[in-house]
Design an enzyme around this catalytic site. Sequence first.
Site, PDB file in Angstrom:
ATOM      1  N   ASP A 163      36.498  39.914  38.886  1.00 48.24           N
ATOM      2  CA  ASP A 163      36.041  38.515  38.913  1.00 48.24           C
ATOM      3  C   ASP A 163      35.609  38.068  40.304  1.00 48.24           C
ATOM      4  O   ASP A 163      35.733  36.898  40.658  1.00 48.24           O
ATOM      5  CB  ASP A 163      37.148  37.560  38.402  1.00 48.24           C
ATOM      6  CG  ASP A 163      37.692  38.004  37.066  1.00 48.24           C
ATOM      7  OD1 ASP A 163      36.881  38.351  36.203  1.00 48.24           O
ATOM      8  OD2 ASP A 163      38.923  38.018  36.898  1.00 48.24           O
ATOM      9  N   GLY A 210      32.587  38.026  41.398  1.00 52.16           N
ATOM     10  CA  GLY A 210      31.214  37.496  41.413  1.00 52.16           C
ATOM     11  C   GLY A 210      30.196  38.604  41.575  1.00 52.16           C
ATOM     12  O   GLY A 210      29.124  38.395  42.158  1.00 52.16           O
ATOM     13  N   LYS A 211      30.508  39.780  41.040  1.00 48.67           N
ATOM     14  CA  LYS A 211      29.600  40.930  41.180  1.00 48.67           C
ATOM     15  C   LYS A 211      28.274  40.708  40.452  1.00 48.67           C
ATOM     16  O   LYS A 211      27.236  41.182  40.895  1.00 48.67           O
ATOM     17  CB  LYS A 211      30.268  42.204  40.623  1.00 48.67           C
ATOM     18  CG  LYS A 211      31.524  42.609  41.385  1.00 48.67           C
ATOM     19  CD  LYS A 211      32.186  43.794  40.746  1.00 48.67           C
ATOM     20  CE  LYS A 211      32.801  43.495  39.401  1.00 48.67           C
ATOM     21  NZ  LYS A 211      33.910  42.527  39.417  1.00 48.67           N
ATOM     22  N   GLY A 212      28.343  39.953  39.321  1.00 49.40           N
ATOM     23  CA  GLY A 212      27.122  39.702  38.552  1.00 49.40           C
ATOM     24  C   GLY A 212      26.074  39.004  39.405  1.00 49.40           C
ATOM     25  O   GLY A 212      24.901  39.375  39.400  1.00 49.40           O
ATOM     26  N   GLY A 226      33.159  40.536  32.174  1.00 47.77           N
ATOM     27  CA  GLY A 226      32.334  39.372  31.869  1.00 47.77           C
ATOM     28  C   GLY A 226      31.540  39.019  33.111  1.00 47.77           C
ATOM     29  O   GLY A 226      32.111  38.595  34.103  1.00 47.77           O
ATOM     30  N   HIS A 227      30.236  39.254  33.082  1.00 50.82           N
ATOM     31  CA  HIS A 227      29.405  39.001  34.259  1.00 50.82           C
ATOM     32  C   HIS A 227      28.476  37.831  33.978  1.00 50.82           C
ATOM     33  O   HIS A 227      27.721  37.843  33.019  1.00 50.82           O
ATOM     34  CB  HIS A 227      28.607  40.256  34.618  1.00 50.82           C
ATOM     35  CG  HIS A 227      29.487  41.369  35.121  1.00 50.82           C
ATOM     36  ND1 HIS A 227      29.047  42.643  35.329  1.00 50.82           N
ATOM     37  CD2 HIS A 227      30.783  41.362  35.467  1.00 50.82           C
ATOM     38  CE1 HIS A 227      30.053  43.382  35.778  1.00 50.82           C
ATOM     39  NE2 HIS A 227      31.118  42.628  35.856  1.00 50.82           N
ATOM     40  N   THR A 228      28.576  36.830  34.836  1.00 49.35           N
ATOM     41  CA  THR A 228      27.785  35.626  34.613  1.00 49.35           C
ATOM     42  C   THR A 228      26.467  35.724  35.374  1.00 49.35           C
ATOM     43  O   THR A 228      26.460  35.959  36.577  1.00 49.35           O
ATOM     44  CB  THR A 228      28.570  34.388  35.096  1.00 49.35           C
ATOM     45  OG1 THR A 228      29.866  34.446  34.497  1.00 49.35           O
ATOM     46  CG2 THR A 228      27.892  33.101  34.695  1.00 49.35           C
ATOM     47  N   GLN A 287      35.200  45.005  36.689  1.00 50.00           N
ATOM     48  CA  GLN A 287      36.587  44.908  37.192  1.00 50.00           C
ATOM     49  C   GLN A 287      36.611  45.053  38.725  1.00 50.00           C
ATOM     50  O   GLN A 287      35.659  44.661  39.366  1.00 50.00           O
ATOM     51  CB  GLN A 287      37.493  45.943  36.525  1.00 50.00           C
ATOM     52  CG  GLN A 287      37.781  45.661  35.053  1.00 50.00           C
ATOM     53  CD  GLN A 287      36.732  46.227  34.120  1.00 50.00           C
ATOM     54  OE1 GLN A 287      36.281  47.328  34.290  1.00 50.00           O
ATOM     55  NE2 GLN A 287      36.344  45.460  33.113  1.00 50.00           N
ATOM     56  N   LYS A 339      32.157  32.495  46.929  1.00 54.41           N
ATOM     57  CA  LYS A 339      32.942  31.259  46.750  1.00 54.41           C
ATOM     58  C   LYS A 339      33.543  30.708  48.049  1.00 54.41           C
ATOM     59  O   LYS A 339      34.632  30.132  48.035  1.00 54.41           O
ATOM     60  CB  LYS A 339      34.046  31.491  45.715  1.00 54.41           C
ATOM     61  CG  LYS A 339      33.484  31.760  44.326  1.00 54.41           C
ATOM     62  CD  LYS A 339      34.555  31.803  43.296  1.00 54.41           C
ATOM     63  CE  LYS A 339      34.359  30.721  42.275  1.00 54.41           C
ATOM     64  NZ  LYS A 339      35.348  30.744  41.211  1.00 54.41           N
TER      65      LYS A 339
HETATM   66  P1  IMP Z   1      42.166  46.014  29.943  1.00 52.42           P
HETATM   67  O1  IMP Z   1      41.038  46.455  30.811  1.00 52.42           O
HETATM   68  O2  IMP Z   1      41.727  45.067  28.857  1.00 52.42           O
HETATM   69  O3  IMP Z   1      42.967  47.176  29.430  1.00 52.42           O
HETATM   70  O4  IMP Z   1      43.188  45.161  30.852  1.00 52.42           O
HETATM   71  C1  IMP Z   1      43.950  45.749  31.900  1.00 52.42           C
HETATM   72  C2  IMP Z   1      44.043  44.800  33.085  1.00 52.42           C
HETATM   73  O5  IMP Z   1      42.766  44.652  33.679  1.00 52.42           O
HETATM   74  C3  IMP Z   1      44.503  43.384  32.724  1.00 52.42           C
HETATM   75  O6  IMP Z   1      45.267  42.879  33.815  1.00 52.42           O
HETATM   76  C4  IMP Z   1      43.208  42.612  32.619  1.00 52.42           C
HETATM   77  O7  IMP Z   1      43.390  41.235  32.843  1.00 52.42           O
HETATM   78  C5  IMP Z   1      42.415  43.279  33.729  1.00 52.42           C
HETATM   79  N1  IMP Z   1      40.955  43.175  33.520  1.00 52.42           N
HETATM   80  C6  IMP Z   1      40.202  43.902  32.687  1.00 52.42           C
HETATM   81  N2  IMP Z   1      38.901  43.549  32.788  1.00 52.42           N
HETATM   82  C7  IMP Z   1      38.838  42.612  33.737  1.00 52.42           C
HETATM   83  C8  IMP Z   1      37.754  41.876  34.325  1.00 52.42           C
HETATM   84  O8  IMP Z   1      36.579  42.053  33.995  1.00 52.42           O
HETATM   85  N3  IMP Z   1      38.102  40.981  35.282  1.00 52.42           N
HETATM   86  C9  IMP Z   1      39.382  40.803  35.691  1.00 52.42           C
HETATM   87  N4  IMP Z   1      40.414  41.466  35.178  1.00 52.42           N
HETATM   88  C10 IMP Z   1      40.159  42.363  34.217  1.00 52.42           C
END
Ligand code: IMP
Length: 438
Positions: free
Chosen positions: A13, A15-17, A40-42, A225, A336
């Site tokens: 999160d 802000g890579k998008g 989730g990339h905005t 991530q 940010k």
């Molecule tokens: P999973 O990837 O759904 O298995 O989640 C494992 C961990 O990675 C959890 O703490 C999630 O909240 C975190 N996580 C997975 N994808 C993201 C992302 O895109 N942004 C932030 N945290 C993420």
Amino acid sequence: MPLDIIVGAQWGDEGKGRITDLLAAEAQVVARYSGGDNAGHTVTVGEQLFQLHLIPSGIVHPHTRCFMGGGMVVNPETLIQEIDRLDALGVDVSPKRLKLSTAAHIVTPAHRALDGAEEARRGGRELGTTRRGIGPAYTDKAARRGLRAGLMRDPASFARQVAQQVQAAGEMLEKVYGLQAPDPAEAAELYGALAERLRPYLADVGALVGQALQAGETVLAEGAQGTLLDLDLGTYPYVTSSHPTAPGALLGLGVGARQLRRVLGVAKAFQTRVGAGPFPTELQGAIADRLRGTGEHPWDEFGTTTGRPRRCGWLDGVLLRYASRVNGLTELAITKLDILTGLDPLRICLAYQQDGERHNDLPDSAADLSEFTPVYEDLPGWQADLWQARRWEDLPPQAQAYVERIEALSGLPVRLISVGPEREQIIQRDTREVDSPY
Ligand code: IMP
């Protein structure tokens, strides 16, 4: 023929998008290399803010080709939804420019159900996953029983294999977890139909990336991530099941390191985390609430994929140096910075303290971070609104000093600074060098 990698330097999160969107203007190929629809990339499409979970953010630039690499796990249902939504907005998502690696793995309804079941079984010690089936899909990959996207070339046979997988996983769900399993026949019918649609998108993405580099094109690898969620390099076991780091980009795209040019780490001006796990600089109370925002703005700190409030804290210089080392970062983008306006003083974690001993760097990457107490440096804050700043000189001296302190602590030049949610609210800086702290 350069390969540039964009990686999250924190817990996701960052802000890579946004940064991908900016750099995609100069790239011919943009490729996601790890993870799945947990991301989730905005990005901005015309006037609209748009959230992408699987398709690379570069898709909104008409000149790019966009690839989803073999390191990814893909839920075909989400992918089709994303394709249809982009198509409705007038974005070209034809197979001419969008490719899915035959080596990527498929997420089935059984994987999603298992993700939820495993979390529930952890009782009070959940990992806080996104429940998108990511962990179970990568588990099947490592156990060598996964379904690769290439199977979709033959939709009827693919549907049969999906039914078998859902049947087998269903036994686990029912017998071990006492839950109702998804219906194999329903899953087969749905996935067979999805395969018909996705078939034209399948490609040997590794070969395409190789050809693009050979032809002198710029390939931008878009991370999902963040470094500290990497299965090997992150805060295990509170990690995702893939490799969001720069080494993961090479593996996930099937390309060697020779053509690597830049590894740009994206870090927020503070620190956030969603899901469970250690977070040494975490704050509670008024400052955390202030950093998080109320949730009424799209940029407030609530998960793009799950809507969960993010945990917030001060910037952690120790972890930033760690991210620099394991990724081989060449530079930073700080996002940010505007959110810090009005906070005074600002704090940055310089080192950790444990049993009276000071550690300037992570003493052991497998160490439990919860054992460390941060050692902070206080810096003066600023009151000016940064939203209009477009050049370095437009920033108040305290904001400049804050960024320069990040450079000194990380040993990396900060090339990009975002000061608001809009595309143009980014300050681009010169190319001067910064001394390494080592
Ligand atoms: P999973 O990837 O759904 O298995 O989640 C494992 C961990 O990675 C959890 O703490 C999630 O909240 C975190 N996580 C997975 N994808 C993201 C992302 O895109 N942004 C932030 N945290 C993420």
